[in-house]
Design a protein around this motif. Sequence first.
Motif, PDB file in Angstrom:
ATOM      1  N   ASN A   1      -8.619   9.218  18.214  1.00  0.00           N
ATOM      2  CA  ASN A   1      -9.360   8.717  17.069  1.00  0.00           C
ATOM      3  C   ASN A   1      -8.519   7.825  16.167  1.00  0.00           C
ATOM      4  OD1 ASN A   1     -11.791   9.986  17.729  1.00  0.00           O
ATOM      5  ND2 ASN A   1     -11.065  11.913  16.898  1.00  0.00           N
ATOM      6  N   ASP A   2      -7.354   7.411  16.599  1.00  0.00           N
ATOM      7  CA  ASP A   2      -6.506   6.545  15.783  1.00  0.00           C
ATOM      8  C   ASP A   2      -7.196   5.229  15.439  1.00  0.00           C
ATOM      9  OD1 ASP A   2      -4.421   8.227  15.400  1.00  0.00           O
ATOM     10  OD2 ASP A   2      -3.125   7.332  16.917  1.00  0.00           O
ATOM     11  N   TYR A   3      -8.102   4.766  16.268  1.00  0.00           N
ATOM     12  CA  TYR A   3      -8.776   3.501  15.984  1.00  0.00           C
ATOM     13  C   TYR A   3      -9.630   3.587  14.714  1.00  0.00           C
ATOM     14  CZ  TYR A   3     -13.225   5.281  17.801  1.00  0.00           C
ATOM     15  OH  TYR A   3     -14.371   5.991  17.994  1.00  0.00           O
ATOM     16  N   LYS A   4      -9.916   4.792  14.248  1.00  0.00           N
ATOM     17  CA  LYS A   4     -10.681   4.981  13.010  1.00  0.00           C
ATOM     18  C   LYS A   4      -9.787   5.027  11.769  1.00  0.00           C
ATOM     19  CE  LYS A   4     -14.380   7.611  15.197  1.00  0.00           C
ATOM     20  NZ  LYS A   4     -15.089   8.904  15.212  1.00  0.00           N
ATOM     21  N   ASN A   5      -8.488   4.996  11.957  1.00  0.00           N
ATOM     22  CA  ASN A   5      -7.540   5.117  10.850  1.00  0.00           C
ATOM     23  C   ASN A   5      -7.477   3.795  10.071  1.00  0.00           C
ATOM     24  OD1 ASN A   5      -5.366   5.378   9.146  1.00  0.00           O
ATOM     25  ND2 ASN A   5      -3.973   6.163  10.709  1.00  0.00           N
TER      26      ASN A   5
ATOM     27  N   ASN B   1      -5.610   2.931   7.768  1.00  0.00           N
ATOM     28  CA  ASN B   1      -4.246   2.552   7.387  1.00  0.00           C
ATOM     29  C   ASN B   1      -3.546   1.722   8.462  1.00  0.00           C
ATOM     30  OD1 ASN B   1      -4.416   3.940   4.900  1.00  0.00           O
ATOM     31  ND2 ASN B   1      -3.995   5.854   5.957  1.00  0.00           N
ATOM     32  N   LEU B   2      -4.090   1.707   9.675  1.00  0.00           N
ATOM     33  CA  LEU B   2      -3.508   0.896  10.752  1.00  0.00           C
ATOM     34  C   LEU B   2      -4.020  -0.535  10.638  1.00  0.00           C
ATOM     35  CD1 LEU B   2      -3.852   3.273  13.839  1.00  0.00           C
ATOM     36  CD2 LEU B   2      -1.792   2.718  12.568  1.00  0.00           C
ATOM     37  N   PRO B   3      -3.230  -1.509  11.093  1.00  0.00           N
ATOM     38  CA  PRO B   3      -3.708  -2.896  11.097  1.00  0.00           C
ATOM     39  C   PRO B   3      -4.918  -3.041  12.023  1.00  0.00           C
ATOM     40  CG  PRO B   3      -1.354  -2.770  11.625  1.00  0.00           C
ATOM     41  CD  PRO B   3      -1.872  -1.379  11.580  1.00  0.00           C
ATOM     42  N   VAL B   4      -5.798  -3.985  11.695  1.00  0.00           N
ATOM     43  CA  VAL B   4      -7.030  -4.171  12.460  1.00  0.00           C
ATOM     44  C   VAL B   4      -6.739  -4.459  13.922  1.00  0.00           C
ATOM     45  CG1 VAL B   4      -9.091  -5.611  12.720  1.00  0.00           C
ATOM     46  CG2 VAL B   4      -8.353  -4.904  10.452  1.00  0.00           C
ATOM     47  N   ASP B   5      -5.767  -5.322  14.203  1.00  0.00           N
ATOM     48  CA  ASP B   5      -5.479  -5.651  15.604  1.00  0.00           C
ATOM     49  C   ASP B   5      -5.044  -4.418  16.399  1.00  0.00           C
ATOM     50  OD1 ASP B   5      -3.108  -5.692  14.111  1.00  0.00           O
ATOM     51  OD2 ASP B   5      -2.139  -7.129  15.448  1.00  0.00           O
ATOM     52  N   GLU B   6      -4.317  -3.509  15.751  1.00  0.00           N
ATOM     53  CA  GLU B   6      -3.904  -2.276  16.422  1.00  0.00           C
ATOM     54  C   GLU B   6      -5.109  -1.366  16.665  1.00  0.00           C
ATOM     55  OE1 GLU B   6      -1.346   0.707  18.043  1.00  0.00           O
ATOM     56  OE2 GLU B   6      -1.203  -1.446  17.802  1.00  0.00           O
ATOM     57  N   ARG B   7      -6.003  -1.284  15.684  1.00  0.00           N
ATOM     58  CA  ARG B   7      -7.201  -0.459  15.831  1.00  0.00           C
ATOM     59  C   ARG B   7      -8.090  -0.994  16.954  1.00  0.00           C
ATOM     60  NH1 ARG B   7      -9.799   0.162  10.080  1.00  0.00           N
ATOM     61  NH2 ARG B   7     -11.134   1.585  11.238  1.00  0.00           N
ATOM     62  N   VAL B   8      -8.216  -2.309  17.032  1.00  0.00           N
ATOM     63  CA  VAL B   8      -9.023  -2.915  18.106  1.00  0.00           C
ATOM     64  C   VAL B   8      -8.399  -2.624  19.460  1.00  0.00           C
ATOM     65  CG1 VAL B   8      -9.774  -5.117  19.101  1.00  0.00           C
ATOM     66  CG2 VAL B   8     -10.008  -4.713  16.635  1.00  0.00           C
ATOM     67  N   ARG B   9      -7.080  -2.765  19.550  1.00  0.00           N
ATOM     68  CA  ARG B   9      -6.382  -2.494  20.812  1.00  0.00           C
ATOM     69  C   ARG B   9      -6.598  -1.043  21.253  1.00  0.00           C
ATOM     70  NH1 ARG B   9      -2.251  -0.188  22.740  1.00  0.00           N
ATOM     71  NH2 ARG B   9      -1.371   0.509  20.773  1.00  0.00           N
ATOM     72  N   LEU B  10      -6.509  -0.113  20.314  1.00  0.00           N
ATOM     73  CA  LEU B  10      -6.705   1.297  20.642  1.00  0.00           C
ATOM     74  C   LEU B  10      -8.140   1.587  21.086  1.00  0.00           C
ATOM     75  CD1 LEU B  10      -4.679   2.887  17.713  1.00  0.00           C
ATOM     76  CD2 LEU B  10      -4.083   2.942  20.137  1.00  0.00           C
ATOM     77  N   LEU B  11      -9.097   0.962  20.412  1.00  0.00           N
ATOM     78  CA  LEU B  11     -10.496   1.176  20.782  1.00  0.00           C
ATOM     79  C   LEU B  11     -10.794   0.592  22.162  1.00  0.00           C
ATOM     80  CD1 LEU B  11     -13.320   2.174  20.138  1.00  0.00           C
ATOM     81  CD2 LEU B  11     -13.724   0.018  18.948  1.00  0.00           C
ATOM     82  N   LEU B  12     -10.326  -0.616  22.425  1.00  0.00           N
ATOM     83  CA  LEU B  12     -10.560  -1.229  23.733  1.00  0.00           C
ATOM     84  C   LEU B  12      -9.902  -0.435  24.852  1.00  0.00           C
ATOM     85  CD1 LEU B  12     -10.190  -5.015  22.873  1.00  0.00           C
ATOM     86  CD2 LEU B  12     -12.277  -3.788  23.511  1.00  0.00           C
ATOM     87  N   LYS B  13      -8.768   0.164  24.548  1.00  0.00           N
ATOM     88  CA  LYS B  13      -8.062   0.990  25.535  1.00  0.00           C
ATOM     89  C   LYS B  13      -8.903   2.203  25.942  1.00  0.00           C
ATOM     90  CE  LYS B  13      -3.658   3.391  25.980  1.00  0.00           C
ATOM     91  NZ  LYS B  13      -2.422   3.752  25.281  1.00  0.00           N
ATOM     92  N   GLN B  14      -9.694   2.734  24.993  1.00  0.00           N
ATOM     93  CA  GLN B  14     -10.526   3.900  25.271  1.00  0.00           C
ATOM     94  C   GLN B  14     -11.841   3.546  25.951  1.00  0.00           C
ATOM     95  OE1 GLN B  14     -10.252   5.656  21.105  1.00  0.00           O
ATOM     96  NE2 GLN B  14     -10.498   7.438  22.400  1.00  0.00           N
ATOM     97  N   MET B  15     -12.327   2.331  25.758  1.00  0.00           N
ATOM     98  CA  MET B  15     -13.641   1.954  26.296  1.00  0.00           C
ATOM     99  C   MET B  15     -13.592   1.782  27.808  1.00  0.00           C
ATOM    100  SD  MET B  15     -14.805  -0.835  23.439  1.00  0.00           S
ATOM    101  CE  MET B  15     -16.370  -1.208  24.220  1.00  0.00           C
ATOM    102  N   THR B  16     -14.669   2.173  28.462  1.00  0.00           N
ATOM    103  CA  THR B  16     -14.784   1.953  29.907  1.00  0.00           C
ATOM    104  C   THR B  16     -15.165   0.501  30.153  1.00  0.00           C
ATOM    105  OG1 THR B  16     -17.132   2.480  29.971  1.00  0.00           O
ATOM    106  CG2 THR B  16     -15.580   4.328  30.256  1.00  0.00           C
ATOM    107  N   LEU B  17     -15.054   0.057  31.381  1.00  0.00           N
ATOM    108  CA  LEU B  17     -15.450  -1.302  31.725  1.00  0.00           C
ATOM    109  C   LEU B  17     -16.933  -1.511  31.422  1.00  0.00           C
ATOM    110  CD1 LEU B  17     -14.843  -4.058  32.917  1.00  0.00           C
ATOM    111  CD2 LEU B  17     -15.269  -3.081  35.189  1.00  0.00           C
TER     112      LEU B  17
END
Length: 71
Positions: A22-26, A28-44
């Motif tokens: 759930n770090d992508y919901k934080n 306090n993290l930069p937006v680009d990092e949150r996007v990277r974390l969310l895309l990493k979790q998403m399936t194709l």
Amino acid sequence: MKKVLTIVAAAFVVMAFTLKDNDYKNPNLPVDERVRLLLKQMTLEEKIAQFYTPSAEMELGDGKSFTVGWA
């Protein structure tokens, strides 16, 4: 006592992995990092489905708006 410590340690390990998901919901993290974390979790399939999501106009607090999705 050793058994209790083992259970507590295992609980912390599980919590650490759960919190990472759930770090992508934080905010306090930069937006680009949150996007990277969310895309990493998403399936194709989820990523492809984003291309077919219709647009939505979003209101901003200052009276401005922007369009998300198909424009």
